[in-house]
Design an enzyme around this catalytic site. Structure first.
Site, PDB file in Angstrom:
ATOM      1  N   ASP A 186       1.000  -0.882   0.565  1.00 37.51           N
ATOM      2  CA  ASP A 186       0.646  -0.023   0.112  1.00 37.51           C
ATOM      3  C   ASP A 186       1.209   1.400   0.253  1.00 37.51           C
ATOM      4  OD1 ASP A 186      -2.216   0.984  -0.618  1.00 37.51           O
ATOM      5  OD2 ASP A 186      -2.791   1.434   1.906  1.00 37.51           O
ATOM      6  N   ASN A 191     -10.662  -2.532  -4.451  1.00 35.48           N
ATOM      7  CA  ASN A 191     -10.326  -1.756  -5.289  1.00 35.48           C
ATOM      8  C   ASN A 191     -10.642  -2.026  -6.942  1.00 35.48           C
ATOM      9  OD1 ASN A 191      -6.833  -3.001  -4.369  1.00 35.48           O
ATOM     10  ND2 ASN A 191      -7.950  -1.251  -4.079  1.00 35.48           N
TER      11      ASN A 191
HETATM   12  C1  IPE Z   1      -5.537  -2.940   0.406  1.00 41.21           C
HETATM   13  O1  IPE Z   1      -4.700  -1.487  -0.249  1.00 41.21           O
HETATM   14  C2  IPE Z   1      -5.474  -3.390  -0.787  1.00 41.21           C
HETATM   15  C3  IPE Z   1      -3.895  -3.439  -1.411  1.00 41.21           C
HETATM   16  C4  IPE Z   1      -2.962  -3.190  -1.368  1.00 41.21           C
HETATM   17  C5  IPE Z   1      -4.321  -4.609  -3.339  1.00 41.21           C
HETATM   18  P1  IPE Z   1      -6.561  -0.079   0.240  1.00 41.21           P
HETATM   19  O2  IPE Z   1      -5.447   1.195  -0.859  1.00 41.21           O
HETATM   20  O3  IPE Z   1      -6.801  -0.587  -1.862  1.00 41.21           O
HETATM   21  O4  IPE Z   1      -6.743  -0.525   1.058  1.00 41.21           O
HETATM   22  P2  IPE Z   1      -7.789   0.403   1.732  1.00 41.21           P
HETATM   23  O5  IPE Z   1      -8.954   0.761   0.963  1.00 41.21           O
HETATM   24  O6  IPE Z   1      -7.419   1.797   2.297  1.00 41.21           O
HETATM   25  O7  IPE Z   1      -8.447   0.111   2.939  1.00 41.21           O
HETATM   26  C1  IPE Z   2      -1.486   0.514  -3.470  1.00 41.36           C
HETATM   27  O1  IPE Z   2      -1.051   1.971  -2.998  1.00 41.36           O
HETATM   28  C2  IPE Z   2      -1.791  -0.492  -4.623  1.00 41.36           C
HETATM   29  C3  IPE Z   2      -3.256  -0.900  -4.738  1.00 41.36           C
HETATM   30  C4  IPE Z   2      -4.124  -0.731  -3.890  1.00 41.36           C
HETATM   31  C5  IPE Z   2      -3.230  -1.733  -6.202  1.00 41.36           C
HETATM   32  P1  IPE Z   2      -2.880   2.554  -3.199  1.00 41.36           P
HETATM   33  O2  IPE Z   2      -3.113   2.902  -5.421  1.00 41.36           O
HETATM   34  O3  IPE Z   2      -3.573   2.236  -2.316  1.00 41.36           O
HETATM   35  O4  IPE Z   2      -1.875   3.515  -2.454  1.00 41.36           O
HETATM   36  P2  IPE Z   2      -2.355   5.191  -2.099  1.00 41.36           P
HETATM   37  O5  IPE Z   2      -3.233   4.091  -0.386  1.00 41.36           O
HETATM   38  O6  IPE Z   2      -3.503   5.451  -2.148  1.00 41.36           O
HETATM   39  O7  IPE Z   2      -1.676   5.450  -1.703  1.00 41.36           O
HETATM   40 MG    MG Z   3      -4.344   2.530   0.031  1.00 40.26          MG
END
Ligand code: IPE
Ligand code: IPE
Ligand code: MG
Length: 246
Positions: free
Chosen positions: A21, A69
């Protein structure tokens, strides 16, 4: 002494699971599009897979895309799928060279045709490799997986194939997408949040949790070593007392 030298090779986690993340925030802090963070995140995946493979970690599960997602803006979802296809194509030769096997869990039927096809090709090509197994969690969520397992079990009971009284924890584990994979010993989440976001709820029952504020694009080999060193300081009691362990 380097971080790597401090790792006890005899007490490695057999299975590490990672919630990758912070890609978006990493990019935003640099005044870049979120996409740039995802691109840099792919480099981290490569480095961490390499490090895990060199260490001899048996299983590495990486949460790359959750069921939730799918609710992101279409452009971001499309960009992530395109990036995944390109990354898998580019990395397959190195996976072969390093004897790494690729696998995937999740509702893969929801992936676009090209992504599903490219993924399957890499899974097939690396299927005989005997080193680290890298499991990509794609279109994955734990509640989806458990719901699906319940459906399968009920169908077996209805058809008479399974006696409801014989259902135990093992029956449930056997119907999860992780059926051939031992439970994770160590869970890592980057990016500062301390939540599971619907990841491996059943399988993480006794995992050690390591949370770091480091954004995924900045999480590389040394950061993995730090997490493993943290893990090696934990006493895993599984409900027993400390005295019982010695
Ligand atoms: C969790 O990350 C899912 C992945 C890393 C693929 P998110 O960024 O989607 O999580 P939330 O929604 O902030 O909890
Ligand atoms: C994790 O990074 C990747 C996926 C969930 C696909 P994020 O895209 O959630 O990045 P933040 O949390 O918005 O910084
Ligand atoms: Mg995230």
């Amino acid at each position: 002494m380097s971080l790597l030298d401090r790792i006890d090779a005899k007490r490695l986690p057999r299975h590490i699971a990672i919630i990758m993340d912070g890609n978006g925030r990493w990019a935003k802090e640099r005044g870049e599009e979120r996409y740039v963070g995802h691109q840099e995140g792919v480099v981290s995946v490569r480095k961490v897979v390499e490090a895990a493979s060199d260490l001899g970690i048996r299983y590495l599960t990486m949460y790359a895309f959750s069921t939730e997602n799918w609710n992101r803006p279409k452009e971001e979802v499309d960009a992530l799928m395109t990036l995944m296809v390109a990354a898998i194509k580019k990395e397959t030769p190195d996976l072969m060279k390093n004897n790494v096997r690729l696998d995937a869990i999740g509702n893969l039927a929801r992936l676009p045709e090209l992504a599903r096809h490219t993924l399957q090709e890499c899974i097939d090509e690396t299927s005989s490799n005997t080193g680290t197994t890298v499991v990509l969690a794609l279109s994955y969520s734990s509640r989806w997986e458990i719901t699906d397992a319940v459906r399968q079990i009920v169908a077996q009971v209805e058809s008479g194939e399974l006696d409801a009284r014989s259902i135990d924890e093992e029956t449930i584990s056997r119907h999860l997408t992780t059926r051939n994979i031992p439970d994770p010993d160590l869970l890592i989440r980057t990016g500062g949040e301390r939540r599971l976001s619907n990841f491996l709820l059943w399988q993480l029952s006794y995992a050690e949790f390591y949370f770091t504020g480091i954004y995924w694009p900045d999480f590389r080999k040394e950061e993995l070593y730090e997490a493993i060193l943290y893990y090696q300081q934990r006493e895993r009691r599984f409900g027993r007392t400390s005295e019982q362990l010695n």
